[in-house]
Structures are given as C-alpha cells and as structure tokens.
Design an enzyme around this catalytic site. Sequence first.
Site, PDB file in Angstrom:
ATOM      1  N   CYS A   1     -35.452  -0.518  38.755  1.00  0.00           N
ATOM      2  CA  CYS A   1     -34.692  -1.026  37.623  1.00  0.00           C
ATOM      3  C   CYS A   1     -35.402  -0.755  36.300  1.00  0.00           C
ATOM      4  O   CYS A   1     -36.545  -1.181  36.113  1.00  0.00           O
ATOM      5  CB  CYS A   1     -34.467  -2.528  37.799  1.00  0.00           C
ATOM      6  SG  CYS A   1     -33.798  -3.348  36.348  1.00  0.00           S
TER       7      CYS A   1
ATOM      8  N   TRP B   1     -30.443  -8.066  45.699  1.00  0.00           N
ATOM      9  CA  TRP B   1     -31.800  -7.620  46.022  1.00  0.00           C
ATOM     10  C   TRP B   1     -32.374  -8.439  47.164  1.00  0.00           C
ATOM     11  O   TRP B   1     -32.125  -9.632  47.278  1.00  0.00           O
ATOM     12  CB  TRP B   1     -32.720  -7.775  44.809  1.00  0.00           C
ATOM     13  CG  TRP B   1     -32.336  -6.976  43.603  1.00  0.00           C
ATOM     14  CD1 TRP B   1     -31.791  -7.449  42.440  1.00  0.00           C
ATOM     15  CD2 TRP B   1     -32.497  -5.564  43.411  1.00  0.00           C
ATOM     16  NE1 TRP B   1     -31.590  -6.424  41.543  1.00  0.00           N
ATOM     17  CE2 TRP B   1     -32.023  -5.255  42.115  1.00  0.00           C
ATOM     18  CE3 TRP B   1     -32.990  -4.535  44.219  1.00  0.00           C
ATOM     19  CZ2 TRP B   1     -32.025  -3.957  41.603  1.00  0.00           C
ATOM     20  CZ3 TRP B   1     -33.006  -3.248  43.694  1.00  0.00           C
ATOM     21  CH2 TRP B   1     -32.523  -2.974  42.413  1.00  0.00           C
TER      22      TRP B   1
ATOM     23  N   ARG C   1     -24.605 -12.707  38.782  1.00  0.00           N
ATOM     24  CA  ARG C   1     -25.389 -11.762  39.574  1.00  0.00           C
ATOM     25  C   ARG C   1     -26.867 -12.128  39.549  1.00  0.00           C
ATOM     26  O   ARG C   1     -27.349 -12.764  38.616  1.00  0.00           O
ATOM     27  CB  ARG C   1     -25.206 -10.334  39.049  1.00  0.00           C
ATOM     28  CG  ARG C   1     -23.811  -9.779  39.301  1.00  0.00           C
ATOM     29  CD  ARG C   1     -23.805  -8.253  39.291  1.00  0.00           C
ATOM     30  NE  ARG C   1     -24.279  -7.691  38.043  1.00  0.00           N
ATOM     31  CZ  ARG C   1     -23.504  -7.432  37.006  1.00  0.00           C
ATOM     32  NH1 ARG C   1     -22.220  -7.706  37.054  1.00  0.00           N
ATOM     33  NH2 ARG C   1     -23.998  -6.896  35.904  1.00  0.00           N
TER      34      ARG C   1
ATOM     35  N   THR D   1     -30.205 -10.824  38.952  1.00  0.00           N
ATOM     36  CA  THR D   1     -30.809  -9.662  38.311  1.00  0.00           C
ATOM     37  C   THR D   1     -32.333  -9.781  38.238  1.00  0.00           C
ATOM     38  O   THR D   1     -32.906 -10.858  38.350  1.00  0.00           O
ATOM     39  CB  THR D   1     -30.253  -9.501  36.881  1.00  0.00           C
ATOM     40  OG1 THR D   1     -30.581 -10.672  36.113  1.00  0.00           O
ATOM     41  CG2 THR D   1     -28.746  -9.313  36.892  1.00  0.00           C
TER      42      THR D   1
ATOM     43  N   GLU E   1     -34.224 -12.339  30.945  1.00  0.00           N
ATOM     44  CA  GLU E   1     -33.803 -11.332  29.968  1.00  0.00           C
ATOM     45  C   GLU E   1     -35.021 -10.464  29.637  1.00  0.00           C
ATOM     46  O   GLU E   1     -35.992 -10.930  29.039  1.00  0.00           O
ATOM     47  CB  GLU E   1     -33.262 -12.003  28.708  1.00  0.00           C
ATOM     48  CG  GLU E   1     -33.065 -11.090  27.516  1.00  0.00           C
ATOM     49  CD  GLU E   1     -32.271  -9.844  27.832  1.00  0.00           C
ATOM     50  OE1 GLU E   1     -32.784  -8.739  27.552  1.00  0.00           O
ATOM     51  OE2 GLU E   1     -31.152  -9.962  28.375  1.00  0.00           O
ATOM     52  N   SER E   2     -34.974  -9.196  30.027  1.00  0.00           N
ATOM     53  CA  SER E   2     -36.155  -8.334  29.930  1.00  0.00           C
ATOM     54  C   SER E   2     -36.678  -8.201  28.507  1.00  0.00           C
ATOM     55  O   SER E   2     -37.888  -8.181  28.286  1.00  0.00           O
ATOM     56  CB  SER E   2     -35.836  -6.949  30.501  1.00  0.00           C
ATOM     57  OG  SER E   2     -34.871  -6.273  29.713  1.00  0.00           O
TER      58      SER E   2
END
Length: 359
Positions: free
Chosen positions: A45, A78, A147, A149, A165-166
């Site tokens: 990712c 995942w 989802r 993530t 939140e990246s």
Amino acid sequence: MSKKFASEDGSFKRQVSSFRETISATHPIYKPEKGRYWLYVSLACPWAHRALITRVLKGLTSVIGISVVHWHLDEKGWRFLPYDDSNKPDDVSFTPSAELKPYDELSNSGVENHSIRYGTDGTIDHNYHFERLSQLYFKSEPEYSARYTVPVLWDLKTQTIVNNESSEIIRILNSGVFDKVADPHPDIDLLPKELESEIDEINSWVYDNINNGVYKTGFAEKQEIYEKEVTNLFKHLDKVESMLKGRYETLKTTHFSEEDILKSFYLLGNQLTEADLRLYPTLIRFDPVYVQHFKTNLNTIRSGYPYIHLWLRNLYWNDKAFHDTTNFNHIKWHYTRSHTRINPLSITPLGPSPNILPL
C-alpha cells in the site's frame, strides 16, 4: 475478489479515514512513550509506505513496532499470517527494532494467494494474534462499519486506534514528539516552517491528480472516465518533471558533479521534505505495476521522464529509508492478484526487468 471500487457513475471514490487523533506531550490521553505505539501496515500500500519511510527517517524503529499484513487482499480485507501456539512461527520474537527482510527477485511461480512464509508474505499480529485487521478495528470501535484500511497507528496502552489517516500519521511521526526516545538519526524535519505552505500546495495537487490519480484511472469503469483521468494524470506528471528539471538546472550552476547535485536534488529547497515523501510511493510503483495494471501507459517513468527518473532512483539507491521499505514482491503480487475485477486470471507480469534501474 470481484469487489467494485467504482461508484455508479464509473468513477473511483476514496474512503475518508475515521480515526483522527494525535500524539503530544500535552494530549490528555496519547502521550509520547517508547514502546507504547504500533504501526499496522501493508508493504504493497502506498499510503502505508509513507508511514514506514517516516518511521525509519525519524529513528523510530526501536520506538514504534510494526506488523505487516499479507500482500493478498481478499473479500474480508487484510489478514495476518496465522499464529499457532503449538508451533510458533519464527517471527513471534519480532521486536520494534527488527527490520523487514530486504527485497529480492523471487519468482512468481509457485506463489499462491494463500502462501504462508513468515517474514516473506507478512507477519503475525504481534500484539493480539488476530487473524484479520478488521478485528483490530472492532476492538477499537465495536460499531465500525467502513473498510479496514492501512496504515493504522495503534495505542497499546488504551488498546485503540489513534489514527488511520496516513498524511496525519507521518506528521505525528515527524513532529519531534518522540525525539527524546528516538534512535540516533540525521536531524531531518520533513515539514520545515519556511517551506510548509509550498509543501501543502504541492501535496494538494499531487494527492488528487497523481497519488489518487492512478487509482481513478485504474478503477474507472467507463471509457470516457478512464481517458479523462489518465490524461489528467500525465498532465501532472509533466508538471513534476518541469519542476525537477528546473531544480536540476539551478543546482548545476553551483555544483560541480552530478553526485553533488543529487545530494540536494529534491522537489523543494535543498532538502528532503514531505513533498518528496508523499510522491515517492506512487512513482516507485508506476513502471512495475500501474503502467500495465491500471493502464497508465501513455508513457513510463524510465522512458518519458528523465528528471523524475533520476529523482526516483536517487531516493531508492541513496537512502536506506526508501530502499529498505520498498518491497516489489508485495507490490506486484498485491495489485495483480487482489484486483480480480481488473485482472481476473491473477497472472503477475515478470517485467519490467529490473523493477528499478541502477543509478
């Protein structure tokens, strides 16, 4: 997995992150401590890749641990490699300071979506021995319905998700809150005050048109939407190329060799910043995956963008934080075998060879 990624009009819509807390000395709950926080990531990712790079750059490999999900994303999301108490896998003793196995050119033959190779296909969940990332979300929020993530920044003390939140996770890691417990590392600030407004401006159009642009192109389900998105994507790659060409020409007037130029060859100023960090994960995946899988094939980075290509290879070959967190196996297997709506036979192309050219 035949899951749809496009909305009814045929265009791709990205989910908004749900957990948006931060870590600071003044926060009432989430305070900086060594060993308290954990990153859950995928090596495939690009959003998780940002967090992995930042963790290394800021000397946090012994401060914040990591667990890596399996590269294959199925209809349940995942998953981790299985933990069996009677037959403990090799990586159960994984510590926060442990590094990922370096990338090597493994054959695609014999690799199955259900392959279980500890340290190669992923890791166990080191903290709870969960089978699925979804279990982590439900542990934090029992009514969660979106989802599951990556990346996830997890607090082991309160057993909750701090942030998923990246863009915010990398700013938390860069903020300096862990400096007192960090490993020795170069004194780097990815968001210097004097460049912050320029970084934010670049991030805004890079995110929408390049980072997310490859997905809007690849997951488009109508011809006219695909053509619109792929044209827009390359328009903005042209913009990056022009920026980097200008930087190179400027540096050439004051530096005597390309080796010296490369020490300062970044998007802004003469230093690595968040703008480089957020662009790299998309472009390192471009030629190996996006060109064929997402049909972003108006050109390749290596053939059509000489200055982007030099910038990309400089980061990969000259900075361990970028090199050691880039796993082409996970990247190629994930996209080509998880998106069966795009690639129904799940055949992984062997090329390009090599995945990235020497510097």
